[in-house]
Write a protein that holds these residues in place. Structure first.
Motif, PDB file in Angstrom:
ATOM      1  N   ILE A 159       6.653 -10.473   1.968  1.00  0.00           N
ATOM      2  CA  ILE A 159       5.236 -10.152   1.997  1.00  0.00           C
ATOM      3  C   ILE A 159       4.520 -10.969   3.068  1.00  0.00           C
ATOM      4  N   SER A 160       4.837 -12.251   3.155  1.00  0.00           N
ATOM      5  CA  SER A 160       4.219 -13.105   4.168  1.00  0.00           C
ATOM      6  C   SER A 160       4.510 -12.593   5.577  1.00  0.00           C
ATOM      7  N   THR A 161       5.745 -12.175   5.807  1.00  0.00           N
ATOM      8  CA  THR A 161       6.121 -11.664   7.125  1.00  0.00           C
ATOM      9  C   THR A 161       5.336 -10.409   7.470  1.00  0.00           C
ATOM     10  N   LEU A 162       5.222  -9.491   6.531  1.00  0.00           N
ATOM     11  CA  LEU A 162       4.494  -8.249   6.782  1.00  0.00           C
ATOM     12  C   LEU A 162       3.004  -8.516   6.996  1.00  0.00           C
ATOM     13  N   GLU A 163       2.421  -9.384   6.182  1.00  0.00           N
ATOM     14  CA  GLU A 163       0.992  -9.674   6.341  1.00  0.00           C
ATOM     15  C   GLU A 163       0.713 -10.351   7.674  1.00  0.00           C
ATOM     16  N   ASN A 164       1.609 -11.206   8.119  1.00  0.00           N
ATOM     17  CA  ASN A 164       1.440 -11.840   9.432  1.00  0.00           C
ATOM     18  C   ASN A 164       1.528 -10.819  10.565  1.00  0.00           C
ATOM     19  N   ALA A 165       2.203  -9.709  10.300  1.00  0.00           N
ATOM     20  CA  ALA A 165       2.313  -8.640  11.292  1.00  0.00           C
ATOM     21  C   ALA A 165       1.172  -7.634  11.170  1.00  0.00           C
ATOM     22  N   GLY A 166       0.198  -7.921  10.303  1.00  0.00           N
ATOM     23  CA  GLY A 166      -0.974  -7.064  10.197  1.00  0.00           C
ATOM     24  C   GLY A 166      -0.907  -5.989   9.131  1.00  0.00           C
ATOM     25  N   TRP A 167       0.137  -6.022   8.295  1.00  0.00           N
ATOM     26  CA  TRP A 167       0.271  -5.013   7.250  1.00  0.00           C
ATOM     27  C   TRP A 167      -0.592  -5.383   6.038  1.00  0.00           C
ATOM     28  N   THR A 168      -1.025  -4.376   5.298  1.00  0.00           N
ATOM     29  CA  THR A 168      -1.723  -4.565   4.038  1.00  0.00           C
ATOM     30  C   THR A 168      -0.725  -4.348   2.901  1.00  0.00           C
ATOM     31  N   VAL A 169      -0.619  -5.313   2.010  1.00  0.00           N
ATOM     32  CA  VAL A 169       0.362  -5.250   0.927  1.00  0.00           C
ATOM     33  C   VAL A 169      -0.361  -5.089  -0.399  1.00  0.00           C
ATOM     34  N   MET A 170       0.051  -4.107  -1.161  1.00  0.00           N
ATOM     35  CA  MET A 170      -0.540  -3.841  -2.477  1.00  0.00           C
ATOM     36  C   MET A 170       0.086  -4.785  -3.511  1.00  0.00           C
ATOM     37  N   PRO A 171      -0.704  -5.298  -4.454  1.00  0.00           N
ATOM     38  CA  PRO A 171      -0.136  -6.170  -5.497  1.00  0.00           C
ATOM     39  C   PRO A 171       0.972  -5.468  -6.270  1.00  0.00           C
ATOM     40  N   SER A 172       1.975  -6.209  -6.657  1.00  0.00           N
ATOM     41  CA  SER A 172       3.113  -5.659  -7.389  1.00  0.00           C
ATOM     42  C   SER A 172       3.748  -6.747  -8.230  1.00  0.00           C
ATOM     43  N   ASP A 173       4.237  -6.366  -9.416  1.00  0.00           N
ATOM     44  CA  ASP A 173       4.941  -7.300 -10.281  1.00  0.00           C
ATOM     45  C   ASP A 173       6.454  -7.105 -10.234  1.00  0.00           C
ATOM     46  N   ALA A 174       6.918  -6.103  -9.491  1.00  0.00           N
ATOM     47  CA  ALA A 174       8.328  -5.726  -9.524  1.00  0.00           C
ATOM     48  C   ALA A 174       9.053  -6.175  -8.251  1.00  0.00           C
ATOM     49  N   ASN A 175      10.301  -5.729  -8.121  1.00  0.00           N
ATOM     50  CA  ASN A 175      11.108  -6.086  -6.953  1.00  0.00           C
ATOM     51  C   ASN A 175      10.910  -5.072  -5.826  1.00  0.00           C
ATOM     52  N   PHE A 176       9.757  -4.466  -5.783  1.00  0.00           N
ATOM     53  CA  PHE A 176       9.364  -3.558  -4.712  1.00  0.00           C
ATOM     54  C   PHE A 176       7.843  -3.543  -4.658  1.00  0.00           C
ATOM     55  N   PHE A 177       7.300  -3.035  -3.580  1.00  0.00           N
ATOM     56  CA  PHE A 177       5.848  -2.998  -3.434  1.00  0.00           C
ATOM     57  C   PHE A 177       5.488  -1.968  -2.367  1.00  0.00           C
ATOM     58  N   CYS A 178       4.216  -1.629  -2.309  1.00  0.00           N
ATOM     59  CA  CYS A 178       3.730  -0.693  -1.289  1.00  0.00           C
ATOM     60  C   CYS A 178       3.003  -1.476  -0.208  1.00  0.00           C
ATOM     61  N   ALA A 179       3.208  -1.052   1.026  1.00  0.00           N
ATOM     62  CA  ALA A 179       2.555  -1.710   2.159  1.00  0.00           C
ATOM     63  C   ALA A 179       2.107  -0.657   3.160  1.00  0.00           C
ATOM     64  N   ARG A 180       1.039  -0.982   3.877  1.00  0.00           N
ATOM     65  CA  ARG A 180       0.478  -0.053   4.860  1.00  0.00           C
ATOM     66  C   ARG A 180       0.424  -0.747   6.217  1.00  0.00           C
ATOM     67  N   PRO A 181       0.873  -0.087   7.283  1.00  0.00           N
ATOM     68  CA  PRO A 181       0.870  -0.715   8.612  1.00  0.00           C
ATOM     69  C   PRO A 181      -0.547  -0.940   9.121  1.00  0.00           C
ATOM     70  N   PRO A 182      -0.694  -1.707  10.189  1.00  0.00           N
ATOM     71  CA  PRO A 182      -2.034  -2.015  10.715  1.00  0.00           C
ATOM     72  C   PRO A 182      -2.839  -0.760  11.015  1.00  0.00           C
ATOM     73  N   GLU A 183      -4.147  -0.884  10.912  1.00  0.00           N
ATOM     74  CA  GLU A 183      -5.043   0.240  11.174  1.00  0.00           C
ATOM     75  C   GLU A 183      -4.849   0.749  12.599  1.00  0.00           C
ATOM     76  N   GLY A 184      -4.850   2.054  12.734  1.00  0.00           N
ATOM     77  CA  GLY A 184      -4.660   2.669  14.037  1.00  0.00           C
ATOM     78  C   GLY A 184      -3.221   3.008  14.349  1.00  0.00           C
ATOM     79  N   CYS A 185      -2.319   2.572  13.493  1.00  0.00           N
ATOM     80  CA  CYS A 185      -0.896   2.854  13.705  1.00  0.00           C
ATOM     81  C   CYS A 185      -0.598   4.300  13.320  1.00  0.00           C
TER      82      CYS A 185
END
Length: 232
Positions: A159-185
């Motif tokens: 999650i830290s790696t993706l957020e540092n790359a500009g991704w938005t990460v949705m909260p999750s309690d499991a061993n998977f999660f949803c993420a969205r790439p930077p705006e304009g992608c």
């Protein structure tokens, strides 16, 4: 029938085959299908615990053994009053083995007997039987419990790696999660490009979440490969 807002299409298809009509509110449904935690979000399916005493409730707990944070929506006593479904193939890393089991409510013996009569004469292959047998062994349960600590560490890093790359990460309690790439992608183009690098992300459009991807928590080497492909 009430289903989670974001879920696999199998639930709605099965309901249609049985002639059930979908409704938005749990209070308006005779049958409530809930997931705890749910895919693709990794969150609890909300809005249904309040109908326990008034509706038939089926709780899909396929990802329950892989909960990394948070708490189940129902207590152990409450879970005894609902139908529970489990498929340990995900927790054991054997997703190709299609075997599962159901736990009936404590006071639903007649319904459980009727369900047993409806079942085909041969419901599982030998590989499925072997998986379920081993799932019940203390050694397997201990291995899964130890694996959760590893997955938690991997998830934090991912999650830290993706957020540092500009991704938005949705909260999750499991061993998977949803993420969205930077705006304009260009999301579609991104998925195609990553596929060319041998990386496939799960597009969640079919779940009702266009523009998002469902990512499983993987080893750091896999995250490094994703980051390298994104930079390229």
């Amino acid at each position: 029938m009430h289903l989670p807002q974001h879920a696999y299409g199998d639930y709605a298809h099965a309901a249609q085959a049985w002639g059930l009509t979908g409704v938005d509110a749990p209070d308006a449904a005779d049958l409530v299908w809930a997931c705890d935690p749910a895919s693709p979000t990794g969150q609890n399916h909300t809005g249904w615990p309040g109908v326990l005493d008034r509706r038939t409730l089926v709780l899909d707990g396929a990802y329950a053994p892989l909960r990394l944070s948070g708490a189940p929506a129902l207590t152990a006593q409450q879970r005894d009053t609902v139908w529970q479904l489990f498929s340990p193939n995900k927790a054991l890393g054997l997703t190709g083995v299609r075997a599962a089991y159901a736990i009936a409510p404590v006071h639903a013996q007649p319904a459980a007997a009727a369900l047993d009569v409806m079942a085909p004469s041969w419901v599982l292959g030998a590989h499925g039987v072997a998986m379920l047998h081993n799932w019940a062994q203390p050694e397997a349960q201990a291995w899964v419990a130890q694996s959760l600590d590893v997955l938690r560490a991997w998830k934090r890093q991912q999650i830290s790696t993706l957020e540092n790359a500009g991704w938005t990460v949705m909260p999750s309690d499991a061993n998977f999660f949803c993420a969205r790439p930077p705006e304009g992608c260009d999301f579609s183009a991104l998925l195609t490009t990553l596929r060319g690098h041998g990386i496939k992300l799960r597009d969640t459009t079919s779940f009702g979440l266009p523009g998002w991807a469902r990512l499983g928590v993987l080893a750091p080497e896999a995250v490094d490969a994703l980051c390298g492909a994104l930079q390229a």
